[in-house]
Write an enzyme that holds these catalytic residues in place. Structure first.
Site, PDB file in Angstrom:
ATOM      1  N   SER A  34      -5.049   0.587 -10.435  1.00 33.58           N
ATOM      2  CA  SER A  34      -3.981   1.527 -10.756  1.00 33.58           C
ATOM      3  C   SER A  34      -3.433   1.309 -12.169  1.00 33.58           C
ATOM      4  O   SER A  34      -3.425   0.190 -12.691  1.00 33.58           O
ATOM      5  CB  SER A  34      -2.825   1.435  -9.757  1.00 33.58           C
ATOM      6  OG  SER A  34      -1.686   2.142 -10.212  1.00 33.58           O
ATOM      7  N   TYR A  43       4.660  -2.076  -5.593  1.00 34.13           N
ATOM      8  CA  TYR A  43       3.318  -1.593  -5.916  1.00 34.13           C
ATOM      9  C   TYR A  43       2.875  -2.093  -7.287  1.00 34.13           C
ATOM     10  O   TYR A  43       1.746  -2.586  -7.450  1.00 34.13           O
ATOM     11  CB  TYR A  43       3.334  -0.064  -5.872  1.00 34.13           C
ATOM     12  CG  TYR A  43       1.993   0.602  -6.062  1.00 34.13           C
ATOM     13  CD1 TYR A  43       1.071   0.659  -5.013  1.00 34.13           C
ATOM     14  CD2 TYR A  43       1.651   1.199  -7.263  1.00 34.13           C
ATOM     15  CE1 TYR A  43      -0.159   1.289  -5.172  1.00 34.13           C
ATOM     16  CE2 TYR A  43       0.427   1.835  -7.438  1.00 34.13           C
ATOM     17  CZ  TYR A  43      -0.474   1.881  -6.390  1.00 34.13           C
ATOM     18  OH  TYR A  43      -1.679   2.506  -6.553  1.00 34.13           O
TER      19      TYR A  43
END
Length: 264
Positions: free
Chosen positions: A144, A157
């Site tokens: 990511s 996250y």
């Protein structure tokens, strides 16, 4: 000759019943790999099996919680016995909880880190001995852009994906001499079922505010698609990338290279 073939390779893609994981597994299958995937719920495994069947892919699905080390070890042992030693692992399974940091419970923070960071450690640990024995292996972590950027509501996250980036580098450092390459893919904002609500046209015909924000921040001026990740994944899984190790390939339409447009 550049070799992008995955003919005869066994690829385990975690959480690959739909979206990014399914697209990567499809690309691997088209390149000749045998596909194995897992999900933590039986209904999701069934959904994945249906999707692969519709694509004409003979995949094998497992019900397995990737945060459970014993369950992962049992799954890997079964794959090795029935399909073959795993040549390619894609740590794709992940979750996100969009909660402001001061409102987020420690339990929620730990759950995100458990799924997005600890699980890739568990899965990698389980397949590396077989790769060492076979003399080669490819591990791809879905890292990511949040391994490089922060944003409100995604503290857990971002922390997990930043840790995953460093786990990627450490696996490279520790096992590169065994001809194991561990790299990451850092997707940008990808148009999937999960992000569909953020791209809905508003009642007045305008774009959703978040959609406008992403388009303005992306030099490509569009969301990515799961298909945009297929080529990079095949590259990192194939012999074409045998001297690429410890790298994160950001497939983001240029977001990380761009400061943004000057306000008018």
């Amino acid at each position: 000759m550049i070799n992008f073939s995955l003919e005869g390779k066994v690829a385990l893609v975690t959480g690959a019943a739909y979206g990014i994981g399914l697209a990567i597994a499809q690309a691997f299958a088209e390149a000749g790999a045998k596909i194995v995937f897992n999900c933590s719920r039986q209904e999701t495994v069934d959904r994945g099996m249906k999707a692969y069947k519709e694509l004409g892919i003979d995949a094998k699905g497992y019900l397995c919680d990737v945060t459970d080390e014993e369950a992962v070890k049992a799954m890997v042992a079964d794959i090795e016995a029935t399909v073959g030693t795993i040549d390619i692992l894609v740590n794709n399974a992940g979750i996100i909880k969009r909660i402001p940091m001061t409102d987020m419970s420690v339990e929620d923070f730990r759950r995100v880190v458990d799924v997005d960071l600890v699980a890739p450690y568990i899965c990698s640990k389980a397949v590396i001995p077989g790769m060492i024995k076979k003399g080669h292996g490819k591990i791809i972590n879905i890292c990511s852009m949040m391994s490089e950027l922060g944003r409100e509501t995604v503290s857990a996250y971002a922390a997990a994906k930043g840790g995953l980036k460093m786990l990627t580098r450490n696996i490279c450092s520790e096992f590169g001499e065994h001809n194991i390459q561990c790299n990451g893919i850092g997707p940008g904002y990808i148009a999937t079922d999960q992000t569909a609500p953020l791209r809905e046209i508003q009642p007045d015909g305008s774009r959703h505010p978040f959609d406008q924000f992403i388009i303005s921040k992306t030099p490509a001026a569009r969301w990515g698609t799961p298909e945009d990740l297929m080529g990079p994944a095949v590259f990192l899984a194939s012999d074409a990338s045998n001297f690429v190790n410890g790298h994160v390939l950001y497939v983001d339409g240029g977001i990380l290279a761009y400061i943004g447009k000057q306000p008018k």
